[in-house]
Enzyme design. Sequence first.
Site, short mmCIF file in Angstrom:
data_model
loop_
_atom_site.label_atom_id
_atom_site.label_comp_id
_atom_site.label_asym_id
_atom_site.label_seq_id
_atom_site.Cartn_x
_atom_site.Cartn_y
_atom_site.Cartn_z
N HIS A 124 0.41 -7.58 -2.96
CA HIS A 124 0.15 -6.21 -3.41
C HIS A 124 -0.27 -5.32 -2.24
O HIS A 124 0.14 -4.16 -2.14
CB HIS A 124 -0.98 -6.20 -4.46
CG HIS A 124 -0.69 -6.97 -5.70
ND1 HIS A 124 -1.36 -8.12 -6.03
CD2 HIS A 124 0.21 -6.75 -6.69
CE1 HIS A 124 -0.90 -8.58 -7.18
NE2 HIS A 124 0.05 -7.78 -7.61
N GLU A 163 -2.41 -10.45 -1.17
CA GLU A 163 -1.82 -9.80 0.01
C GLU A 163 -0.42 -9.25 -0.27
O GLU A 163 0.04 -8.35 0.44
CB GLU A 163 -1.78 -10.78 1.18
CG GLU A 163 -3.14 -11.06 1.82
CD GLU A 163 -3.94 -12.16 1.14
OE1 GLU A 163 -3.58 -12.57 0.01
OE2 GLU A 163 -4.92 -12.64 1.74
N GLN A 210 13.01 -8.88 -12.03
CA GLN A 210 12.25 -7.69 -12.44
C GLN A 210 12.66 -6.48 -11.60
O GLN A 210 12.82 -5.36 -12.11
CB GLN A 210 10.75 -7.94 -12.30
CG GLN A 210 9.90 -6.69 -12.43
CD GLN A 210 8.42 -6.99 -12.45
OE1 GLN A 210 7.90 -7.44 -13.46
NE2 GLN A 210 7.72 -6.74 -11.35
O1 PAF Z 1 4.93 -7.34 -11.59
C1 PAF Z 1 3.96 -6.97 -12.31
O2 PAF Z 1 2.78 -7.12 -11.96
C2 PAF Z 1 4.25 -6.33 -13.65
O3 PAF Z 1 5.36 -6.92 -14.26
C3 PAF Z 1 4.40 -4.80 -13.59
C4 PAF Z 1 5.59 -4.38 -12.77
C5 PAF Z 1 3.13 -4.19 -13.00
C6 PAF Z 1 4.58 -4.23 -14.99
O4 PAF Z 1 3.50 -4.55 -15.82
#
Ligand code: PAF
Length: 296
Positions: free
Chosen positions: A31, A29, A147
């Site tokens: 995503h 969810e 990230q």
């Molecule tokens: O967060 C993720 O799923 C990954 O690190 C990403 C940003 C798709 C890069 O592979």
Amino acid sequence: MKIVHAFDDVRSVSDGRVGLVPTMGFLHEGHLSLIEAAKSQNETVVVSVFVNPLQFNEDSDLDEYPRDLDRDALLCETAGADVVFAPDVSHMYPSKQRATVTVGCVAEGMEGAHRPGHFAGVATVVAKLLAGVRPDNAYFGRKDAQQLAVVTTMARDLAFPTRISGLTTVRESDGLALASRNVRLDPDLRGSALKLSEALFDAADAFEAGHRAAESLVHIAMDRLVVGRDLQVDYVEVARAEDAGPIATIDTESFLALAARVGGVRLIDNVHLDPDTGIADRGNRLSGPSILYGGS
Ligand code: PAF
């Protein structure tokens, strides 16, 4: 909805403003909330599904990462995506990847210190996705707070014209942050994993009660993390949201982050701390079971 495997095909089926949701598949969810945000701001929504070998520093983690493209495609279609871009490793890396992207000190602490090379792998694949898909907007979860800082810095410093957005964490109904790796937790490990969000929520309560010393929030979180057979803490730290740098007194947007191995599964989580509003963003909770476990 179209499923394509090459950058040229993504561009030829994209129209108008393009929103990209980069993923490694096995969607949950969290995503779906990114896809929904992309849908509300763009004419074409592209979801990339690619388990990026460059960002894994343990072969076993790469091998065991859950994969199911048919399931992901169905979820993307239901959520309103227009294109799923699912390249092979040989398309993303047709030859040895000699040019890589590093992001300096943003990538050095926390995850960077515990997973050497991880952020170079993330920054490199995201740079390739931005260059190949050419989106106007790209969407990332705040669950991966460092990230997000790495990707935002990379896109700004390399003058990518894409606007990077970070969206709040989505949690299971008991508070566990959604992650594709959660499917590898058995019921006992899941109980231990819950300590991670509980530790963060204790510290979030203290932040909202007025605590601003990073060290005191770290101690509060640590108190909840019983380091036992199943739970091995890598770090608990406070960092600035913008550049993931260390901070002693929280006087700018920051996050309290932690990482731990729960059995063989490494999990990360964080809460976002805003000293202007005094609010700690703990994310949004689902009201029922996650689609990760087969629900709809
Ligand atoms: O967060 C993720 O799923 C990954 O690190 C990403 C940003 C798709 C890069 O592979």
